[in-house]
Design a protein around this motif. Structure first.
Motif, PDB file in Angstrom:
ATOM      1  N   LEU B  87      11.757 -25.793 -22.091  1.00 13.85           N
ATOM      2  CA  LEU B  87      11.369 -27.067 -22.712  1.00 13.85           C
ATOM      3  C   LEU B  87      12.523 -27.573 -23.565  1.00 13.85           C
ATOM      4  CD1 LEU B  87       7.729 -26.309 -23.898  1.00 13.85           C
ATOM      5  CD2 LEU B  87       8.485 -27.451 -21.813  1.00 13.85           C
ATOM      6  N   SER B  89      13.242 -27.920 -26.780  1.00 12.80           N
ATOM      7  CA  SER B  89      12.487 -27.326 -27.878  1.00 12.80           C
ATOM      8  C   SER B  89      12.591 -28.111 -29.176  1.00 12.80           C
ATOM      9  CB  SER B  89      12.953 -25.881 -28.099  1.00 12.80           C
ATOM     10  OG  SER B  89      14.330 -25.882 -28.376  1.00 12.80           O
ATOM     11  N   VAL B  93       6.182 -32.453 -28.221  1.00 19.27           N
ATOM     12  CA  VAL B  93       5.461 -32.277 -26.960  1.00 19.27           C
ATOM     13  C   VAL B  93       5.382 -33.614 -26.226  1.00 19.27           C
ATOM     14  CG1 VAL B  93       3.198 -31.781 -25.994  1.00 19.27           C
ATOM     15  CG2 VAL B  93       4.136 -30.303 -27.769  1.00 19.27           C
ATOM     16  N   ASN B  96       8.694 -34.457 -24.671  1.00 18.84           N
ATOM     17  CA  ASN B  96       8.926 -33.645 -23.481  1.00 18.84           C
ATOM     18  C   ASN B  96       8.181 -34.224 -22.279  1.00 18.84           C
ATOM     19  OD1 ASN B  96      10.368 -30.768 -23.544  1.00 18.84           O
ATOM     20  ND2 ASN B  96       9.653 -31.253 -25.608  1.00 18.84           N
ATOM     21  N   ALA B 132       8.141 -28.882 -29.541  1.00 16.12           N
ATOM     22  CA  ALA B 132       7.766 -28.023 -28.420  1.00 16.12           C
ATOM     23  C   ALA B 132       8.151 -26.568 -28.666  1.00 16.12           C
ATOM     24  CB  ALA B 132       8.418 -28.530 -27.135  1.00 16.12           C
ATOM     25  N   GLN B 140       3.403 -23.682 -24.376  1.00 19.39           N
ATOM     26  CA  GLN B 140       4.688 -24.107 -23.828  1.00 19.39           C
ATOM     27  C   GLN B 140       4.627 -24.208 -22.311  1.00 19.39           C
ATOM     28  OE1 GLN B 140       8.290 -22.339 -25.120  1.00 19.39           O
ATOM     29  NE2 GLN B 140       7.724 -22.312 -27.276  1.00 19.39           N
ATOM     30  N   VAL B 143       2.989 -27.376 -21.405  1.00 23.18           N
ATOM     31  CA  VAL B 143       3.892 -28.520 -21.535  1.00 23.18           C
ATOM     32  C   VAL B 143       4.855 -28.560 -20.355  1.00 23.18           C
ATOM     33  CG1 VAL B 143       5.639 -29.648 -22.968  1.00 23.18           C
ATOM     34  CG2 VAL B 143       3.726 -28.475 -24.053  1.00 23.18           C
ATOM     35  N   ARG B 147       5.037 -31.646 -18.069  1.00 27.90           N
ATOM     36  CA  ARG B 147       6.283 -32.415 -17.933  1.00 27.90           C
ATOM     37  C   ARG B 147       6.589 -32.675 -16.451  1.00 27.90           C
ATOM     38  NH1 ARG B 147      11.696 -29.579 -20.145  1.00 27.90           N
ATOM     39  NH2 ARG B 147      11.106 -28.111 -18.510  1.00 27.90           N
TER      40      ARG B 147
END
Lengths: 285, 235
Positions: B87, B89, B93, B96, B132, B140, B143, B147
């Motif tokens: 991600l 980071s 979120v 992302n 994230a 994670q 996500v 994504r």
């Protein structure tokens, strides 16, 4: 050590803010290319001075208004930034090597400036320099006021861009994990060209406002490296607001040190601040 | 839909994939299993454009992606959930997820895609503004899958979605994979968790040392004791 009057102190704080605005404006492009492209671009300082001298030349020899020179210098320097990034990417220059390569380029720019404009002191003479405002007994010259305003507007504008536009998000994503950003369609190579062009264009803007406020001499290029680096590192790499905020803190502390102690204290104060901050700030990213 | 022919990838002189053929039909869920170092992650990363193949064809809906730059893969309809998630980071979120829908076609559907990701992973609803990097492993992973879905892919590449997750979270993840596939997205799933992978997939490929050593209907492969023992490491 004699304690200065309140009036003198306030004037010091104000000139410190103005100086900080200049640190921030020079540091903005430097910090962005460092944080987002992984390049420590020392040529940034060479570009600032080259732009300042070109502004000086266009104004004094051709009679162009110094602020209008931005219309020519910004696009021209953008193009230079694009070419530079293309070359650095073409030869896969690493972060550390970029420091060496761009140091070399800066020395070349300094030599070029020396050749064309000589080592003599040059000062842009314009109507802007005469204009000054005073309020509450404080005194604010127009060029410095303009520098601070432009510095804040540029930093704020870029912060908004980075935070709220897809382009800005793509740049932050690219800085963190370029291959994954590419897997979601981000054209990292094109963005790097755009970013590098913008950073050098920012150097051109800084140069014009530098010429408005400061006397030019080529060897001065390197005397700005230390303190602007300090501002960029204190502000956090890749954070557009960082160099300005750190620059203001450094500028004001320097000015106060000069007023309370003596002018030679200024660099000691700014670098002590940097060291203390680097020691105690939680690691970034 | 995905038609891989004669794919070769090498790291320096060492071949990582040799002469690999693989197909994924529209809406199909295909598993890729095999021991560590068999080339599973190399395969997924090559199909996502992260690694340039030495030779071969990656046909997706009629276009050959093998010679295209990596940023062109997503536009063709591929989205990756990479190994160890990767991600962004430092970004939130929401950012992302938005980055997943960076390209114009996906961006046009951004609001609707975001809604369906939240419907798939309700746990993310309250975490949209969170960095994230500060989420738990399971979130994670949500996500990372979200994504990829935001890109509106026709082919989703999933690399070890169960890696490092608690068993209960793994169940959630596989239920999500099943729902994504049921919505019509074709999936290529790389998994160490062979039991789970074979249960989800309709067909499977067994990779060893960069080659396909076995392929077939997942149920059929699992039903033959000698294959379970020799290739899948199951009793």
């Amino acid at each position: 050590m004699t304690f200065p009057s309140l009036g003198l102190l306030s004037q010091s704080v104000l000139s410190g803010l103005f100086l900080g605005g200049m640190y921030g404006l020079i540091g903005l492009g430097l910090g962005l290319s460092w944080g987002l492209l992984g390049q420590i671009n020392l040529t940034h300082f060479g570009f600032v001075f080259l732009s300042a001298y070109l502004c000086y030349h266009l104004t004094m020899v051709w009679g162009v208004d110094p602020l209008l020179t931005l219309g020519l210098l910004v696009p021209a320097f953008f193009a230079v930034g694009v070419v530079m990034q293309w070359a650095l990417a073409r030869f896969r220059v690493s972060t550390f090597n970029s420091l060496l390569v761009t140091f070399g380029l800066t020395v070349m720019i300094e030599a070029l400036i020396q050749k064309i404009w000589t080592a003599d002191f040059r000062k842009l003479q314009t109507g802007y320099g005469e204009e000054k405002f005073s309020f509450l007994g404080l005194y604010a010259p127009l060029p410095e006021l303009l520098t601070l305003t432009v510095s804040a507007a540029a930093a704020g504008g870029i912060w908004l861009l980075m935070r709220y536009t897809d382009l800005g998000k793509a740049m932050r994503a690219m800085a963190e994990d370029a291959p994954i950003a590419a897997a979601f369609g981000v054209n990292a190579r094109a963005l790097a060209l755009l970013l590098s062009g913008s950073c050098v264009a920012l150097a051109a803007i800084a140069g014009v406002f530098f010429a408005l406020s400061f006397t030019l001499t080529p060897t001065q290029i390197f005397s700005w490296v230390g303190v602007v680096f300090a501002a960029v590192m204190m502000g956090g790499l890749g954070n557009p607001l960082g160099p300005l905020l750190a620059g203001l803190v450094i500028g004001v502390s320097e000015a106060l040190a000069m007023a309370v102690f003596s002018p030679s204290w200024a660099p000691i104060v700014s670098f002590s601040l940097l060291i203390v901050l680097l020691l105690f700030r939680p690691a970034h990213r | 839909m995905l038609e891989v022919r004669g794919l070769r990838v090498s790291y320096g002189a060492a071949p990582a994939l040799s002469d690999l053929d693989l197909d994924v039909g529209a809406g199909e869920l295909v598993g890729v299993v095999g021991p560590n170092g068999a080339g599973k992650t190399t395969l997924i990363n090559t199909l996502a454009g992260l690694i340039a193949p030495a030779s071969g064809r990656i046909g997706l809906n009629g276009t050959d992606l093998a010679r295209l730059p990596s940023h062109a893969f997503c536009a063709a309809g591929v989205a990756i959930v990479p190994e160890s998630r990767r991600l962004f980071s430092a970004m939130t979120v929401r950012e992302n997820l938005e980055l997943g829908s960076y390209l114009p076609r996906a961006k046009a559907e951004r609001a609707r895609s975001l809604e369906s990701v939240i419907a798939l992973f309700p746990a993310l609803a309250s975490r949209l503004g969170t960095r994230a990097g500060s989420l738990s492993g399971g979130q994670q992973q949500m996500v990372a899958i979200g994504r990829a879905l935001m890109a509106r892919p026709s082919l989703l590449l999933l690399d070890e979605p169960s890696l490092g997750l608690a068993p209960a979270v793994v169940e959630t993840m596989f239920a999500a994979v099943r729902r994504i596939n049921a919505a019509g997205v074709a999936i290529l799933l790389v998994e160490q968790n062979i039991g789970m992978a074979m249960e989800l997939a309709s067909r499977a490929y067994v990779l060893e040392e960069g080659r396909v050593v076995l392929q077939g209907q997942a149920a059929e492969l699992m039903g033959r004791p000698e294959i379970r023992k020799a290739y899948l490491g199951l009793e």
